[in-house]
Design an enzyme around this catalytic site. Structure first.
Site, PDB file in Angstrom:
ATOM      1  N   CYS B 125       0.958  -0.816  -0.399  1.00  0.00           N
ATOM      2  CA  CYS B 125      -0.004   0.014   0.147  1.00  0.00           C
ATOM      3  C   CYS B 125       0.977   1.278  -0.159  1.00  0.00           C
ATOM      4  CB  CYS B 125      -1.050  -0.306   0.920  1.00  0.00           C
ATOM      5  SG  CYS B 125      -2.174   1.541   1.442  1.00  0.00           S
ATOM      6  N   CYS B 128      -0.638   3.888   2.694  1.00  0.00           N
ATOM      7  CA  CYS B 128      -0.247   3.916   4.780  1.00  0.00           C
ATOM      8  C   CYS B 128       0.297   1.982   4.635  1.00  0.00           C
ATOM      9  CB  CYS B 128      -1.490   4.003   4.451  1.00  0.00           C
ATOM     10  SG  CYS B 128      -2.324   3.307   3.966  1.00  0.00           S
ATOM     11  N   CYS B 130      -2.154   0.071   4.008  1.00  0.00           N
ATOM     12  CA  CYS B 130      -3.534  -1.111   3.903  1.00  0.00           C
ATOM     13  C   CYS B 130      -2.968  -2.855   3.380  1.00  0.00           C
ATOM     14  CB  CYS B 130      -4.512  -0.945   2.323  1.00  0.00           C
ATOM     15  SG  CYS B 130      -5.318   0.385   2.408  1.00  0.00           S
TER      16      CYS B 130
END
Lengths: 108, 238
Positions: B125, B128, B130
């Site tokens: 991700c 961030c 995920c």
């Protein structure tokens, strides 16, 4: 517990998807001042629709708790060579997800 | 405590540095929002503690069972690739828990990416962290570093090589950037030498790294041990 469910009344209507699997699309380079999930590295790049995922509001609206209309989301597949011109391996690819608003059709 | 100083290093006493807890802006924001929510009665501190402990207690075991079942049951594999959230229920993982519509950041969209002899998937991700938490638990620390996130999309083969995974150029490497509300998990290929194994035996070699896509399962490999890179010029103690 905070809700991630579409809660506002105008979020629940389904919309018609503009693209289908296999369509060629270009990621738009729209201005965004605040929040966005459209990464800079895909902007302007041409890829192929790999899947239709779900319908949801735009992250740019949702981040500020604004009601927006539902949009179709897609998984878009890019050749790594189309993202990074000097990428040395022919076959490698990358997929990322995008709402419809950030995509435009590419002819041929 | 005694120090030995070599000439020219400044000498003198080195008082112990004060202990400072480093905290990011986002952590400050989380604490502020959490305390506001408790103050306003949206949930209690006890609810928050129980939810946090529950979330932190989930490991990758459910994902391992899911892969082992897909390897041994072709009909289940088909259902898993068609509707992964629904297939998870068959092994007792309900993505709707505990709210009825998923946790605030895990949503209800899971797609399982099937590896083939010519296609290898790896997830990241770039925004961030995920991660398919109901199946794999909390992500490893390195998965959340900017180093992994920015380099995997740009130099996937080099990053995989650092994990000890070197794939021939004929195998397409497909990076999956989970930057919206879909979560992804890799379904690796069942390795040779596992014929007639039970689901439990198979699950033991499907480690977290295999489901992220930075390692391949093989008989005897039951833990994610990363190669230790020794310093080329280690600190010399005088």
């Amino acid at each position: 517990m905070p809700s991630n469910k579409p809660s506002a009344k105008n979020r629940t209507r389904a919309v018609e998807a503009r693209f289908k699997v296999g369509d060629r699309v270009r990621v738009k380079d729209l201005p965004n001042l605040f929040y966005s999930r459209t990464q800079m590295y895909v902007r302007g790049a041409v890829g192929t629709i790999a899947a239709l995922t779900y319908q949801d509001v735009l992250p740019e609206d949702e981040a500020f708790n604004r009601d927006g209309r539902l949009e179709q989301y897609y998984i878009v597949r890019f050749r790594q060579k189309d993202l990074w011109p000097e990428y040395p391996f022919e076959n490698d690819s990358l997929q990322t997800e995008s709402p419809e608003r950030w995509l435009e059709p590419v002819d041929s | 405590m005694s120090h030995t100083h070599s000439p020219g290093d400044g000498g003198g006493d080195h008082p112990a540095a004060p202990m400072v807890e480093e905290i990011t802006d986002f952590e400050v924001l989380e604490i502020a929002v959490r305390e506001l929510a408790i103050e306003h009665g949206l949930f209690t501190a006890e609810d928050h503690r129980r939810f946090t402990e529950w979330a932190e207690s989930i490991g990758p075991a459910a994902g391992s069972r899911l892969v082992a079942k897909a390897w041994t049951d072709p009909a289940f594999k088909k259902r898993l690739l068609e509707d992964a959230v629904k297939a998870c229920k068959e092994i007792g993982i309900d993505w709707a828990e505990p709210t009825g519509f998923g946790t605030p950041s895990d949503y209800m969209n899971l797609r399982v990416l099937e590896d083939t002899p010519t296609l290898h998937h790896v997830i990241v991700c770039t925004l961030c962290s995920c991660y398919p938490r109901p199946l794999l638990g909390m992500s490893p620390e390195w998965y959340r570093t900017t180093n992994y996130r920015r380099r995997l999309v740009r130099w996937p083969r080099q990053v995989l090589a650092e994990f000890g995974l070197i794939l021939p150029p004929e195998v397409e490497i497909r990076v999956e950037d989970s930057n919206q509300k879909c979560r992804f998990m890799v379904l690796p290929m069942r390795p040779e030498g596992t014929e007639n194994w039970t689901e439990e035996q198979l699950a033991a070699i499907v480690t977290r790294d295999c489901m992220i896509g930075v390692a391949l399962p093989r008989p005897g490999r039951t833990a994610d041990v990363h190669p230790v890179q020794k310093a080329r010029r280690p600190v010399q103690r005088s």
